[in-house]
Design a protein around this motif. Structure first.
Motif, short mmCIF file in Angstrom:
data_model
loop_
_atom_site.label_atom_id
_atom_site.label_comp_id
_atom_site.label_asym_id
_atom_site.label_seq_id
_atom_site.Cartn_x
_atom_site.Cartn_y
_atom_site.Cartn_z
N UNK A 59 1.11 -1.31 0.24
CA UNK A 59 0.02 -0.29 0.14
C UNK A 59 1.15 1.33 0.28
N UNK A 60 0.27 2.32 -1.00
CA UNK A 60 1.61 3.32 -1.00
C UNK A 60 0.99 4.39 -0.25
N UNK A 61 1.24 5.72 0.51
CA UNK A 61 0.11 6.37 1.32
C UNK A 61 0.16 5.99 2.52
N UNK A 62 0.76 4.62 3.06
CA UNK A 62 -0.15 3.94 3.90
C UNK A 62 0.44 3.88 5.59
N UNK A 63 1.05 5.12 5.81
CA UNK A 63 1.28 5.68 7.05
C UNK A 63 0.17 6.02 8.32
N UNK A 64 -0.95 6.34 7.26
CA UNK A 64 -1.70 7.29 8.15
C UNK A 64 -3.04 7.03 7.13
N UNK A 90 4.22 -9.69 -4.60
CA UNK A 90 3.22 -9.10 -4.38
C UNK A 90 1.86 -9.72 -5.24
N UNK A 91 1.00 -9.47 -4.26
CA UNK A 91 -0.39 -10.19 -4.77
C UNK A 91 -1.40 -9.32 -5.12
N UNK A 92 -1.18 -8.02 -4.68
CA UNK A 92 -2.39 -6.91 -4.27
C UNK A 92 -1.82 -5.47 -3.84
N UNK A 93 -1.72 -4.65 -4.81
CA UNK A 93 -1.44 -3.85 -5.05
C UNK A 93 -2.21 -2.51 -4.75
N UNK A 153 0.22 5.35 -11.61
CA UNK A 153 0.80 3.89 -12.77
C UNK A 153 1.65 3.51 -13.17
N UNK A 154 3.30 3.70 -12.50
CA UNK A 154 4.98 3.29 -12.18
C UNK A 154 4.31 2.48 -11.73
N UNK A 155 3.59 2.08 -10.16
CA UNK A 155 3.73 0.83 -9.40
C UNK A 155 3.16 -0.21 -9.68
N UNK A 156 2.27 0.14 -11.37
CA UNK A 156 0.87 -0.90 -11.27
C UNK A 156 2.39 -1.44 -12.26
N UNK A 157 2.67 -1.29 -13.30
CA UNK A 157 3.60 -1.33 -13.91
C UNK A 157 4.41 -2.90 -13.25
N UNK A 158 4.95 -1.93 -12.46
CA UNK A 158 6.09 -2.59 -11.64
C UNK A 158 5.59 -4.17 -11.02
N UNK A 159 4.17 -3.81 -10.59
CA UNK A 159 3.93 -4.84 -10.34
C UNK A 159 2.94 -6.73 -11.51
N UNK A 160 2.11 -5.61 -12.29
CA UNK A 160 2.06 -6.46 -13.69
C UNK A 160 2.66 -6.93 -13.91
N UNK A 175 2.15 -14.78 -12.14
CA UNK A 175 1.52 -15.91 -11.40
C UNK A 175 0.37 -15.97 -11.79
N UNK A 176 0.11 -15.32 -12.82
CA UNK A 176 -1.60 -15.43 -13.87
C UNK A 176 -2.32 -15.10 -12.82
N UNK A 177 -2.40 -14.39 -12.11
CA UNK A 177 -3.48 -13.18 -10.65
C UNK A 177 -2.68 -12.62 -9.61
N UNK A 178 -3.26 -11.39 -9.49
CA UNK A 178 -3.53 -10.21 -8.78
C UNK A 178 -4.65 -9.31 -9.27
N UNK A 179 -4.38 -8.07 -8.03
CA UNK A 179 -5.07 -7.80 -7.86
C UNK A 179 -4.50 -5.53 -7.77
N UNK A 180 -4.84 -5.12 -7.98
CA UNK A 180 -4.54 -3.42 -8.29
C UNK A 180 -5.54 -2.95 -7.75
#
Length: 252
Positions: free
Chosen positions: A12-17, A81-84, A116-123, A129-134
């Motif tokens: 999770x980005x921006x996840x400290x608060x 990473x399974x979920x971004x 966009x960038x984190x999504x490209x990296x995660x994909x 893996x053939x699976x994932x969620x953004x």
């Protein structure tokens, strides 16, 4: 309802608060292995102290090099990473004519290009893996005027990307969706600051602008987030769902 999120690897980005922290807490309660990225070291330390098991990474997500480094750190921590959840964001400037182009550019970098960038990296790993969620956290003001124009423009781009990326990668087993929160009250947010400064004005705003008659809570956004990231939402693809107590004036 069993969401089957136990041992899922979540970033999770921006996840400290605020909303990001609430989403992290919801995933940890579901048994997911969860890491958050944020810029402030003190906020990350506090988040880790409040949520046992939470892993933290310090990075400025508006910086491309730091995005790549932090993503690699997350891979090393979680083993994949399974979920971004792209939650990092913020607003700056004022009206269109009083806001510099550089401020608009900075808003795009923080709110849109980071997602966009984190999504490209995660994909990359999700495809293998053939699976994932953004999940992209945007705003109702990505669909209609309201708030600061630099923020609105960036969130509108995020909503558009959510649909187009979803259609592109669903064939690879990757689901992409979004949440558009309305006005959410939490201790570190702008609404709390405004409420403290001028309670009469803000209470009138709530009465006039939010049909439900109150601010939303972080927990209500987090509940929607874990559902959309679960297999229970398997046929929801490319949607950005308002979580706003009826505040949005749009018909979708």
């Amino acid at each position: 309802m069993e969401l089957n999120l136990r041992n899922k690897r979540v970033l999770i980005t921006g996840g400290s608060k605020g909303i990001g922290f609430g989403i992290a807490e919801a995933f940890i309660k579901e048994g997911a292995k969860t890491a958050v990225i944020a810029r402030g070291e003190d906020g990350l330390k506090q988040a880790a102290a409040e949520l046992p098991g939470l892993q933290t990474i310090q990075a400025d997500v508006s910086n491309e090099d730091e995005r790549e480094q932090s993503f690699q750190q997350a891979l090393n921590m979680l083993g994949g990473i399974d979920i971004l959840v792209n939650n990092a964001g913020g607003s700056a400037g004022s009206t269109h004519l009083a806001t510099t182009v550089d401020t608009f550019r900075g808003a795009m970098e923080l709110n849109y290009f980071s997602a966009l960038h984190y999504s490209q990296l995660a994909c990359k790993g999700m495809k293998k893996n053939g699976s994932g969620v953004i999940l992209n956290i945007s705003s109702i003001f990505g669909r209609e005027s309201g708030g600061k124009p630099s923020y609105n423009s960036a969130k509108a781009a995020m909503i558009s990307m959510t649909k187009s990326l979803a259609d592109e990668v669903i064939k690879d087993g990757i689901r992409v969706n979004g949440i558009a929160p309305g006005s959410i009250l939490h201790p570190t947010g702008n609404w709390q600051k405004r409420l403290d400064e001028n309670p009469d004005k803000i209470n009138r705003f709530v009465e006039q602008e939010i049909p439900a008659g109150r601010f939303g809570t972080v927990q209500e956004v987090a509940d929607a987030a874990v559902f959309l990231c679960s297999e229970r939402a398997s046929w929801i693809v490319g949607a950005t769902i308002n979580v706003d107590g009826g505040q949005s004036r749009s018909n979708f």
